[in-house]
Design a protein around this motif. Sequence first.
Motif, mmCIF file in Angstrom:
data_model
loop_
_atom_site.group_PDB
_atom_site.id
_atom_site.type_symbol
_atom_site.label_atom_id
_atom_site.label_comp_id
_atom_site.label_asym_id
_atom_site.label_seq_id
_atom_site.Cartn_x
_atom_site.Cartn_y
_atom_site.Cartn_z
ATOM 1 N N GLU A 223 -8.000 -0.929 7.168
ATOM 2 C CA GLU A 223 -7.678 -0.944 5.730
ATOM 3 C C GLU A 223 -7.697 -2.379 5.236
ATOM 4 O O GLU A 223 -7.124 -3.258 5.875
ATOM 5 C CB GLU A 223 -6.277 -0.376 5.480
ATOM 6 C CG GLU A 223 -6.109 1.073 5.826
ATOM 7 C CD GLU A 223 -4.689 1.572 5.501
ATOM 8 O OE1 GLU A 223 -3.922 0.857 4.818
ATOM 9 O OE2 GLU A 223 -4.361 2.671 5.944
ATOM 10 N N ASN A 234 -5.418 -5.299 5.857
ATOM 11 C CA ASN A 234 -4.029 -4.872 5.688
ATOM 12 C C ASN A 234 -3.486 -4.300 6.994
ATOM 13 O O ASN A 234 -2.508 -4.784 7.534
ATOM 14 C CB ASN A 234 -3.925 -3.853 4.547
ATOM 15 C CG ASN A 234 -2.543 -3.225 4.447
ATOM 16 O OD1 ASN A 234 -1.547 -3.851 4.805
ATOM 17 N ND2 ASN A 234 -2.474 -1.990 3.986
ATOM 18 N N GLU A 235 -4.137 -3.275 7.504
ATOM 19 C CA GLU A 235 -3.679 -2.719 8.781
ATOM 20 C C GLU A 235 -4.801 -1.932 9.440
ATOM 21 O O GLU A 235 -5.829 -1.655 8.836
ATOM 22 C CB GLU A 235 -2.436 -1.845 8.595
ATOM 23 C CG GLU A 235 -2.645 -0.651 7.692
ATOM 24 C CD GLU A 235 -1.495 0.353 7.761
ATOM 25 O OE1 GLU A 235 -0.553 0.169 8.552
ATOM 26 O OE2 GLU A 235 -1.576 1.349 7.035
HETATM 27 MG MG MG Z 1 -1.990 1.755 5.135
#
Ligand code: MG
Length: 352
Positions: A223, A234-235
């Motif tokens: 992400e 993001n992750e």
């Molecule tokens: Mg997420």
Amino acid sequence: LPRIAIIGNGQLGRMLRQAGAPMGIEVLPCDPNLDAPIELKPDDVITVEQELWPDTARTRQLTAHPGFVNARATQVIRDRLSEKSLLDHLKVGTAPWCNVTPDHTTEHLALVGDKLVIKRRQGGYDGRGQWRWQQGEPALDEWLGECIAEKMIPFDEEVSLVGARGHDGKCVFYPLTLNLHQQGILHASVGGLKRLQSLQATAEEWLTRIMVELDYVGVMAMECFVVDGTLLVNELAPRVHNSGHWTQAGANPSQFQLHLRAVADLPLFTPAVDGLSVMWNLLGRDWSTDWLSVPGCDVHWYEKEIRPGRKVGHVNLHRASVDDLQTSINQLATLLPEDDRSPLLWALQEIQ
Ligand code: MG
Ligand code: ATP
Ligand code: MG
């Protein structure tokens, strides 16, 4: 063909099972909460649909099996501290962050930024286990030693890359997906948007680096935020991902088939993607059979109890052209109460 056992028995395991059916690949989603062991065969492959699981007789059995792939990746990714450290180590762009230690003060937090997102290191999903903090607010007293702090990124949009790596190290990817998150929950995605192509090479390079470092096998999602035309990760998710659900309608193979191919050591190739797709998550709401009158509309219902905000299904809309997809989105929107239309109207704007 090996049997594929899944740690977890939610909708992702269910859709993996559905994806295995045409080839006769047996997929066995396993409830990690049960203590009763299951019968495993020596050549079973064990994979996951969640990062974190309780310590039960069953999860001990599944993770001790020699066919368990990605033990290290799930361990690194389930904890935001080791996950973000990995991104830094690999020089993959991410929001400035710090570990929130037990003796953390507001001065420490100020070094990361004025506005922060504090995230629990483990167990958060759909935006749970995180809150926002800014300069001037009292020091944290809750969750000290259990969180990381991230700079709040004023992103332009959110995208994700879903890809897979095989046992032989080959990596393949879908085109970047555009995602709409609200209150931390994914509401809708668009797959196949041409304008994201300029970010594709960097995203693929980063996810390749990550999968190689973790010696990962299977589908992984990354992400990202897009800020001024550049990416920040993001992750990561070491599994099939909600933002890849559109591939059931708009790509061949789908992310579920691709994951099974990768973990079962079957041939991998870059998925063929045609036209444009929109995925709309059904959050705490039922669906209606009249939606099936909309061309290109598929409903995936997870047979879960409807509770407020809970993901209970998704709708894929897939059409060959932008014009056709616009027609389908508009048609579906008119079948919905006005309050429910906003994710579809967002998608309508994004594909123009
Ligand atoms: Mg997420
Ligand atoms: P998921 O269900 O995707 O696993 P999660 O609970 O793990 O979600 P994140 O993905 O970290 O949470 O955050 C959820 C959403 O919150 C993001 O998609 C984004 O919209 C917003 N968000 C998270 N971190 C930041 C940040 N540093 N700056 C701005 N927005 C953020
Ligand atoms: Mg997450």
